[in-house]
Write a protein that holds these residues in place. Structure first.
Motif, short mmCIF file in Angstrom:
data_model
loop_
_atom_site.label_atom_id
_atom_site.label_comp_id
_atom_site.label_asym_id
_atom_site.label_seq_id
_atom_site.Cartn_x
_atom_site.Cartn_y
_atom_site.Cartn_z
N LYS A 159 0.80 -1.24 0.00
CA LYS A 159 0.00 0.00 0.00
C LYS A 159 0.83 1.28 0.00
CE LYS A 159 -3.72 -2.58 0.78
NZ LYS A 159 -4.79 -2.74 -0.21
N TRP A 161 0.66 4.73 1.45
CA TRP A 161 -0.05 5.44 2.53
C TRP A 161 0.95 6.39 3.16
CZ3 TRP A 161 -4.83 6.30 2.65
CH2 TRP A 161 -5.48 6.74 3.80
N SER A 184 -11.40 7.60 -8.03
CA SER A 184 -10.35 8.56 -8.36
C SER A 184 -9.25 7.92 -9.21
CB SER A 184 -9.78 9.22 -7.11
OG SER A 184 -9.14 8.27 -6.31
N SER A 209 -4.43 11.93 -8.55
CA SER A 209 -4.57 11.04 -7.39
C SER A 209 -3.42 10.05 -7.46
CB SER A 209 -5.92 10.31 -7.46
OG SER A 209 -6.02 9.39 -6.39
C1 DP6 Z 1 -5.29 3.01 0.67
O1 DP6 Z 1 -4.37 7.50 -4.36
O2 DP6 Z 1 -6.57 7.79 -3.18
O3 DP6 Z 1 -5.86 2.96 -1.64
O4 DP6 Z 1 -2.96 10.60 -3.75
O5 DP6 Z 1 -4.47 11.55 -2.01
O6 DP6 Z 1 -5.42 10.78 -4.21
P1 DP6 Z 1 -4.34 10.60 -3.15
O7 DP6 Z 1 -4.58 9.17 -2.50
P2 DP6 Z 1 -5.09 7.81 -3.11
O8 DP6 Z 1 -4.62 6.80 -1.95
C2 DP6 Z 1 -4.82 5.43 -2.07
C3 DP6 Z 1 -4.47 4.76 -0.83
C4 DP6 Z 1 -4.82 3.30 -0.75
C5 DP6 Z 1 -3.59 2.43 -1.00
C6 DP6 Z 1 -3.12 2.33 -2.43
O9 DP6 Z 1 -3.93 2.38 -3.36
O10 DP6 Z 1 -1.90 2.12 -2.58
#
Ligand code: DP6
Length: 361
Positions: free
Chosen positions: A32, A34, A127, A166
């Protein structure tokens, strides 16, 4: 700075108006992302399965404006044919972030028409699919302004732009697996865009199944931007970023050999670590629902009793992604229908599988 390579050369062609369209899927991270910093840069590398069924179709119609001004954008956005002013701030922010790289966007009036293959209020984030589809449409437009652009440049820059919309969107353009973030095991990997996983891949992963159980279809309790920010000053963050980096090393031989026990252990540990980070941040959040835990327990029991290689992963929400090899589909779908559907809101779930990325319409 390396980002300079995405600044456009002088455009060689002119266009007054036309339309472009792309379809792009969602993706599900195994390791992930994060935590982010700067301009949408990841604190650790991540890897995801590109999905196949959950996707966004976007058509962008454009018309050259008579008068334009840098930093001022003229667009309207539609979801399933209906105007969606609620999406405008996110697109406006996206346009500001990418303007230096695609400066033509202030010179056109845009109509962005988008639709998702999955229900809007399903708790599935649109997104990744939405931002990647839109980034590809803008690149398609840039290609018309500069037709001698190479395919590699097109793909890299489309992922680069998607990331600015995103982070996880940069992993949706190709498949079956995409790596985002610098890591020594992955030559060519970058914090700026996603690259196709290029190590040997065991065939079991080429058509891996992901059945998404809609445990909670509500709006996200915590936006991903707020969630990522919780990793700043988080006491466990440095250890988490190191762990993710090590997991990226660990997953290479697993994906090569098809060692499903090791795969299941790694992806479940990643999912639970993501949630553990949120449970221990300040402020803290529990994004799982009681039914999320019921489902996890049932999956573990089923695995213990039948030996079937069924595992789960989670996003930053309550829904459960049930992961299993295609050869197990019949058995696992029976299990889902008999034992897990009762934990889904309105009994809803989506059958998806690993896919190969975006497609021009
Ligand atoms: C938990 O890509 O939605 O799905 O960059 O702020 O748009 P932003 O965040 P985003 O975060 C996804 C986080 C996750 C883990 C992952 O997809 O790696």
């Amino acid at each position: 700075m390396i980002e300079n390579k995405f600044l456009p050369k002088a455009y060689t062609h002119a266009i007054s108006g036309s339309s472009v369209g792309y379809e792009s899927p969602s993706n599900i991270a195994l390791i992930k992302y994060w935590g982010k910093y700067g301009n949408q840069l990841p604190k650790n590398p991540s890897i995801s399965f590109t999905l196949n069924t959950c996707k966004t179709q976007t058509r962008v119609s454009f018309q050259k404006l008579e008068k334009s001004k840098k930093g001022s954008f003229d667009f309207e956005i539609y979801l399933d044919g209906e105007p969606k002013p609620g999406f405008e701030p996110k697109i406006e922010q996206f346009f500001h972030r990418i303007e230096d790289y695609v400066p033509f966007i202030s010179e056109y009036k845009f109509k962005i028409a988008t639709s998702n293959s999955f229900p809007h209020s399903s708790g599935i984030a649109s997104s990744a699919s939405g931002m990647s589809a839109l980034a590809l449409c803008l690149m398609e437009m840039e290609k018309q302004l500069q037709p001698n652009m190479s395919v590699d440049h097109f793909n890299e820059k489309a992922s680069f732009l998607a990331r600015l919309g995103s982070g996880s969107a940069c992993r949706s353009l190709t498949g079956p697996l995409v790596v985002w973030g610098e890591h020594e095991e992955f030559r060519g990997s970058s914090n700026l865009y996603g690259v196709k996983f290029s190590h040997e891949l065991h065939p079991v992963f080429e058509d891996y199944q992901d059945t998404i159980l809609m445990v909670d279809k509500g709006e996200k309790q915590v936006s991903s931007t707020v969630g990522h920010n919780l990793m700043n000053n988080h006491p466990f963050a440095p250890a988490r970023f190191d762990q993710a980096y090590m997991h990226m090393t660990d997953i290479v031989p697993i994906l090569k050999s098809g060692d499903l026990d090791a795969f299941m252990h790694l992806v479940e540990r990643e999912a639970l670590t993501l949630h553990a980070m949120m449970m221990t941040s300040s402020p803290y959040f529990i994004l799982m629902k009681p039914n999320t835990l019921q489902v996890i327990e049932k999956i573990w029991n089923f695995r213990r009793e039948t030996g079937a290689p069924v595992s789960f992963t989670l996003d930053a929400g309550a829904n459960v992604h049930v992961l299993y090899p295609a050869a197990e589909s019949e058995k696992v779908l029976d299990f889902i229908k008999n034992e897990l559907v009762k934990y889904c809101q309105n009994g809803q779930y989506i059958c998806d599988n690993v896919g190969n990325g975006a497609r021009k319409l």
